[in-house]
Design a protein around this motif. Structure first.
Motif, PDB file in Angstrom:
ATOM      1  N   GLY A   1      -1.259  17.516   4.321  1.00 58.49           N
ATOM      2  CA  GLY A   1      -1.655  16.258   3.702  1.00 58.49           C
ATOM      3  C   GLY A   1      -2.809  16.429   2.741  1.00 58.49           C
ATOM      4  O   GLY A   1      -2.863  15.788   1.680  1.00 58.49           O
ATOM      5  N   LEU A   2      -3.743  17.300   3.105  1.00 57.86           N
ATOM      6  CA  LEU A   2      -4.867  17.594   2.213  1.00 57.86           C
ATOM      7  C   LEU A   2      -4.364  18.196   0.906  1.00 57.86           C
ATOM      8  O   LEU A   2      -4.778  17.781  -0.182  1.00 57.86           O
ATOM      9  CB  LEU A   2      -5.824  18.544   2.930  1.00 57.86           C
ATOM     10  CG  LEU A   2      -7.147  18.911   2.275  1.00 57.86           C
ATOM     11  CD1 LEU A   2      -8.142  19.382   3.346  1.00 57.86           C
ATOM     12  CD2 LEU A   2      -7.004  20.021   1.229  1.00 57.86           C
ATOM     13  N   ALA A   3      -3.467  19.178   1.009  1.00 52.94           N
ATOM     14  CA  ALA A   3      -2.940  19.830  -0.192  1.00 52.94           C
ATOM     15  C   ALA A   3      -2.137  18.862  -1.050  1.00 52.94           C
ATOM     16  O   ALA A   3      -2.220  18.892  -2.287  1.00 52.94           O
ATOM     17  CB  ALA A   3      -2.082  21.029   0.207  1.00 52.94           C
ATOM     18  N   LEU A   4      -1.367  17.991  -0.394  1.00 48.44           N
ATOM     19  CA  LEU A   4      -0.589  17.015  -1.151  1.00 48.44           C
ATOM     20  C   LEU A   4      -1.521  16.044  -1.871  1.00 48.44           C
ATOM     21  O   LEU A   4      -1.323  15.729  -3.055  1.00 48.44           O
ATOM     22  CB  LEU A   4       0.354  16.260  -0.209  1.00 48.44           C
ATOM     23  CG  LEU A   4       1.360  15.326  -0.872  1.00 48.44           C
ATOM     24  CD1 LEU A   4       2.314  16.101  -1.778  1.00 48.44           C
ATOM     25  CD2 LEU A   4       2.153  14.561   0.183  1.00 48.44           C
ATOM     26  N   GLY A   5      -2.548  15.564  -1.159  1.00 50.99           N
ATOM     27  CA  GLY A   5      -3.505  14.664  -1.789  1.00 50.99           C
ATOM     28  C   GLY A   5      -4.261  15.326  -2.918  1.00 50.99           C
ATOM     29  O   GLY A   5      -4.469  14.730  -3.989  1.00 50.99           O
ATOM     30  N   ASP A   6      -4.674  16.553  -2.713  1.00 46.57           N
ATOM     31  CA  ASP A   6      -5.385  17.316  -3.740  1.00 46.57           C
ATOM     32  C   ASP A   6      -4.536  17.451  -5.001  1.00 46.57           C
ATOM     33  O   ASP A   6      -4.987  17.151  -6.116  1.00 46.57           O
ATOM     34  CB  ASP A   6      -5.731  18.684  -3.145  1.00 46.57           C
ATOM     35  CG  ASP A   6      -6.389  19.639  -4.118  1.00 46.57           C
ATOM     36  OD1 ASP A   6      -6.965  19.184  -5.116  1.00 46.57           O
ATOM     37  OD2 ASP A   6      -6.342  20.865  -3.851  1.00 46.57           O
TER      38      ASP A   6
ATOM     39  N   THR B   1       3.336  14.554   6.981  1.00 46.92           N
ATOM     40  CA  THR B   1       3.633  14.286   5.569  1.00 46.92           C
ATOM     41  C   THR B   1       5.095  13.949   5.310  1.00 46.92           C
ATOM     42  O   THR B   1       5.486  13.733   4.171  1.00 46.92           O
ATOM     43  CB  THR B   1       3.255  15.497   4.700  1.00 46.92           C
ATOM     44  OG1 THR B   1       4.056  16.625   5.099  1.00 46.92           O
ATOM     45  CG2 THR B   1       1.787  15.850   4.838  1.00 46.92           C
ATOM     46  N   ALA B   2       5.906  13.887   6.350  1.00 49.90           N
ATOM     47  CA  ALA B   2       7.350  13.742   6.156  1.00 49.90           C
ATOM     48  C   ALA B   2       7.727  12.464   5.425  1.00 49.90           C
ATOM     49  O   ALA B   2       8.727  12.426   4.695  1.00 49.90           O
ATOM     50  CB  ALA B   2       8.076  13.796   7.502  1.00 49.90           C
ATOM     51  N   ALA B   3       6.946  11.395   5.609  1.00 49.55           N
ATOM     52  CA  ALA B   3       7.298  10.112   5.002  1.00 49.55           C
ATOM     53  C   ALA B   3       6.881  10.003   3.538  1.00 49.55           C
ATOM     54  O   ALA B   3       7.245   9.039   2.862  1.00 49.55           O
ATOM     55  CB  ALA B   3       6.683   8.970   5.809  1.00 49.55           C
ATOM     56  N   ALA B   4       6.125  10.953   3.036  1.00 48.96           N
ATOM     57  CA  ALA B   4       5.756  10.926   1.613  1.00 48.96           C
ATOM     58  C   ALA B   4       7.010  11.157   0.767  1.00 48.96           C
ATOM     59  O   ALA B   4       7.967  11.790   1.216  1.00 48.96           O
ATOM     60  CB  ALA B   4       4.721  12.002   1.324  1.00 48.96           C
TER      61      ALA B   4
ATOM     62  N   CYS C   1      -8.741  12.199  -2.802  1.00 45.57           N
ATOM     63  CA  CYS C   1      -7.376  12.192  -2.257  1.00 45.57           C
ATOM     64  C   CYS C   1      -7.169  13.320  -1.246  1.00 45.57           C
ATOM     65  O   CYS C   1      -6.409  13.151  -0.284  1.00 45.57           O
ATOM     66  CB  CYS C   1      -6.350  12.298  -3.389  1.00 45.57           C
ATOM     67  SG  CYS C   1      -6.094  10.762  -4.307  1.00 45.57           S
ATOM     68  N   ALA C   2      -7.826  14.457  -1.436  1.00 48.00           N
ATOM     69  CA  ALA C   2      -7.736  15.532  -0.449  1.00 48.00           C
ATOM     70  C   ALA C   2      -8.334  15.090   0.881  1.00 48.00           C
ATOM     71  O   ALA C   2      -7.759  15.333   1.952  1.00 48.00           O
ATOM     72  CB  ALA C   2      -8.447  16.782  -0.963  1.00 48.00           C
ATOM     73  N   ILE C   3      -9.483  14.431   0.842  1.00 46.83           N
ATOM     74  CA  ILE C   3     -10.124  13.956   2.072  1.00 46.83           C
ATOM     75  C   ILE C   3      -9.259  12.908   2.744  1.00 46.83           C
ATOM     76  O   ILE C   3      -8.993  12.976   3.955  1.00 46.83           O
ATOM     77  CB  ILE C   3     -11.524  13.407   1.755  1.00 46.83           C
ATOM     78  CG1 ILE C   3     -12.460  14.543   1.325  1.00 46.83           C
ATOM     79  CG2 ILE C   3     -12.097  12.664   2.964  1.00 46.83           C
ATOM     80  CD1 ILE C   3     -13.799  14.072   0.794  1.00 46.83           C
ATOM     81  N   THR C   4      -8.799  11.940   1.973  1.00 52.21           N
ATOM     82  CA  THR C   4      -7.943  10.892   2.527  1.00 52.21           C
ATOM     83  C   THR C   4      -6.652  11.491   3.076  1.00 52.21           C
ATOM     84  O   THR C   4      -6.222  11.170   4.188  1.00 52.21           O
ATOM     85  CB  THR C   4      -7.618   9.852   1.452  1.00 52.21           C
ATOM     86  OG1 THR C   4      -8.835   9.223   1.025  1.00 52.21           O
ATOM     87  CG2 THR C   4      -6.682   8.788   1.978  1.00 52.21           C
ATOM     88  N   GLY C   5      -6.011  12.352   2.298  1.00 51.02           N
ATOM     89  CA  GLY C   5      -4.740  12.933   2.720  1.00 51.02           C
ATOM     90  C   GLY C   5      -4.863  13.766   3.973  1.00 51.02           C
ATOM     91  O   GLY C   5      -4.028  13.667   4.882  1.00 51.02           O
TER      92      GLY C   5
ATOM     93  N   ASP D   1      -1.230   4.423   8.802  1.00 51.63           N
ATOM     94  CA  ASP D   1       0.200   4.571   9.067  1.00 51.63           C
ATOM     95  C   ASP D   1       1.006   4.899   7.818  1.00 51.63           C
ATOM     96  O   ASP D   1       2.229   4.967   7.873  1.00 51.63           O
ATOM     97  CB  ASP D   1       0.755   3.296   9.721  1.00 51.63           C
ATOM     98  CG  ASP D   1       0.338   3.181  11.180  1.00 51.63           C
ATOM     99  OD1 ASP D   1       0.288   4.213  11.870  1.00 51.63           O
ATOM    100  OD2 ASP D   1       0.044   2.062  11.626  1.00 51.63           O
ATOM    101  N   SER D   2       0.336   5.110   6.690  1.00 49.70           N
ATOM    102  CA  SER D   2       1.075   5.417   5.462  1.00 49.70           C
ATOM    103  C   SER D   2       0.260   6.339   4.576  1.00 49.70           C
ATOM    104  O   SER D   2      -0.669   5.905   3.895  1.00 49.70           O
ATOM    105  CB  SER D   2       1.425   4.139   4.686  1.00 49.70           C
ATOM    106  OG  SER D   2       2.051   4.478   3.446  1.00 49.70           O
ATOM    107  N   LEU D   3       0.618   7.607   4.593  1.00 49.80           N
ATOM    108  CA  LEU D   3      -0.045   8.572   3.726  1.00 49.80           C
ATOM    109  C   LEU D   3       0.147   8.206   2.261  1.00 49.80           C
ATOM    110  O   LEU D   3      -0.784   8.315   1.452  1.00 49.80           O
ATOM    111  CB  LEU D   3       0.515   9.965   4.003  1.00 49.80           C
ATOM    112  CG  LEU D   3       0.003  11.107   3.127  1.00 49.80           C
ATOM    113  CD1 LEU D   3      -1.493  11.299   3.297  1.00 49.80           C
ATOM    114  CD2 LEU D   3       0.752  12.399   3.453  1.00 49.80           C
ATOM    115  N   THR D   4       1.327   7.747   1.913  1.00 46.43           N
ATOM    116  CA  THR D   4       1.611   7.397   0.517  1.00 46.43           C
ATOM    117  C   THR D   4       0.705   6.270   0.042  1.00 46.43           C
ATOM    118  O   THR D   4       0.075   6.360  -1.025  1.00 46.43           O
ATOM    119  CB  THR D   4       3.086   6.992   0.361  1.00 46.43           C
ATOM    120  OG1 THR D   4       3.918   8.053   0.837  1.00 46.43           O
ATOM    121  CG2 THR D   4       3.416   6.701  -1.091  1.00 46.43           C
ATOM    122  N   ASP D   5       0.627   5.194   0.810  1.00 43.34           N
ATOM    123  CA  ASP D   5      -0.240   4.082   0.431  1.00 43.34           C
ATOM    124  C   ASP D   5      -1.699   4.512   0.390  1.00 43.34           C
ATOM    125  O   ASP D   5      -2.468   4.064  -0.480  1.00 43.34           O
ATOM    126  CB  ASP D   5      -0.072   2.913   1.404  1.00 43.34           C
ATOM    127  CG  ASP D   5       1.270   2.217   1.270  1.00 43.34           C
ATOM    128  OD1 ASP D   5       1.938   2.400   0.232  1.00 43.34           O
ATOM    129  OD2 ASP D   5       1.660   1.494   2.210  1.00 43.34           O
TER     130      ASP D   5
END
Length: 315
Positions: A23-28, A294-297, A281-285, A261-265
């Motif tokens: 999630g961190l990498a995706l947010g970054d 991260t499956a729901a992203a 976004c890295a911190i949040t993710g 409950d929502s990484l995307t949001d």
């Protein structure tokens, strides 16, 4: 302070930590894509509010992820933060690719650590006129550590401080790492159960974070309603533009706390705050994914994000 040689690592810890890292990498990578658009100001903000993803076909991650990978690698090898080994890992990642967006202080410190990893004890303290770095670099990489140690919040705080000291000797830089690790730990604790109430989570993190501007910023974040416009929340709490932990952590964790409950949001909301958007976004993710994975992203986000290194699959 002696380092624990064999801390507890519950069965769920590696899974939560790996989810947090993803999630961190995706947010970054998602956040980094907005920097070319920010010079257009309102146009970028409109695109974010309309939930239109950046157009680049490859979303490369930055030093946020590179350093988080080093933290995760040391945990998988040793089960705890061994500071000399972490310094060596940071330096090796830097030498492998120094163009990941590292800040000024790291360009000064990491080449020295490549020559002598143990020199972090003096090198980190000589940065910025002898005050040490109070930047957001220790906070941006630490969420997987919080997920790893989530069963013991005292250990989370201690290990986060150990991880921060290698590069960020200023108390504010250390406090930022402690706060993010605690938030990720609380998120990981809630896997499979109801999400923590936002204000309660932020207050608990603030109460366990060393006294100072970050703890106060978290209390301010706890009082800020979830329906506050992200741009307004960033104006109040900071969005990382000053590259200080106190200007970054409260907003990123406010966004995470209200979207558990929502990484995307969570990532869209954080991006709307603009500023140092890859780091926020890295911190949040990393925090939210410690709970959700991260499956729901969106699938397109996964396919566009630069792959993580092959060695991670074997760890």
């Amino acid at each position: 302070m002696p380092l624990p040689e064999a801390p507890r690592t519950p069965d769920a810890a590696p899974d939560a930590a790996r989810d947090s890292l993803e999630g961190l990498a995706l947010g970054d990578a998602f956040g980094e894509r907005w920097f070319p658009h920010l010079r257009h100001g309102q146009a970028a903000l409109t695109q974010i509010r309309e939930r239109r993803t950046p157009e680049e076909s490859l979303w490369k991650w930055t030093d946020d992820t590179a350093m988080a990978l080093s933290v995760h690698r040391i945990l998988t090898i040793h089960g705890a933060v061994h500071q000399d080994q972490l310094a060596e890992a940071f330096a090796a990642a830097y030498l492998d690719d120094a163009y990941r967006g590292y800040g000024y202080g790291m360009h000064q410190l990491l080449p020295e650590l490549a020559r002598d990893p143990s020199s972090w004890r003096t090198g980190a303290r000589t940065l910025f006129g002898g005050e040490g770095s109070l930047g957001n670099g220790a906070a941006m990489r630490v969420a997987p550590l919080g997920a790893w140690f989530h069963e013991d919040l005292d250990e989370v705080a201690e290990q986060a401080a150990f991880s921060a000291e290698v590069t960020h000797a200023h108390p504010e830089g250390i406090a930022g790492a402690v706060a993010v690790a605690l938030a990720a730990a609380l998120a990981a604790r809630s896997r499979g159960a109801a999400a923590p109430l936002p204000a309660a989570l932020l207050h608990e993190v603030a109460d366990r974070t060393p006294a100072g501007p970050i703890a106060e910023g978290l209390r301010q974040a706890a009082a800020l309603p979830g329906d506050t416009a992200p741009s307004r929340a960033a104006e109040i709490l900071g969005n990382g533009m000053r590259i200080r932990a106190s200007d970054t952590v409260p907003f990123a964790l406010w966004s995470a706390a209200h979207h558990m409950d929502s990484l995307t949001d969570a990532l869209w909301t954080t991006a709307e705050g603009l500023g140092d958007v890859d780091t926020t976004c890295a911190i949040t993710g990393g925090t939210v994914a410690a709970r959700t994975g991260t499956a729901a992203a969106p699938t397109s986000w996964h396919t566009r994000r630069e792959p993580l290194p092959p060695w991670l699959a074997a760890s």
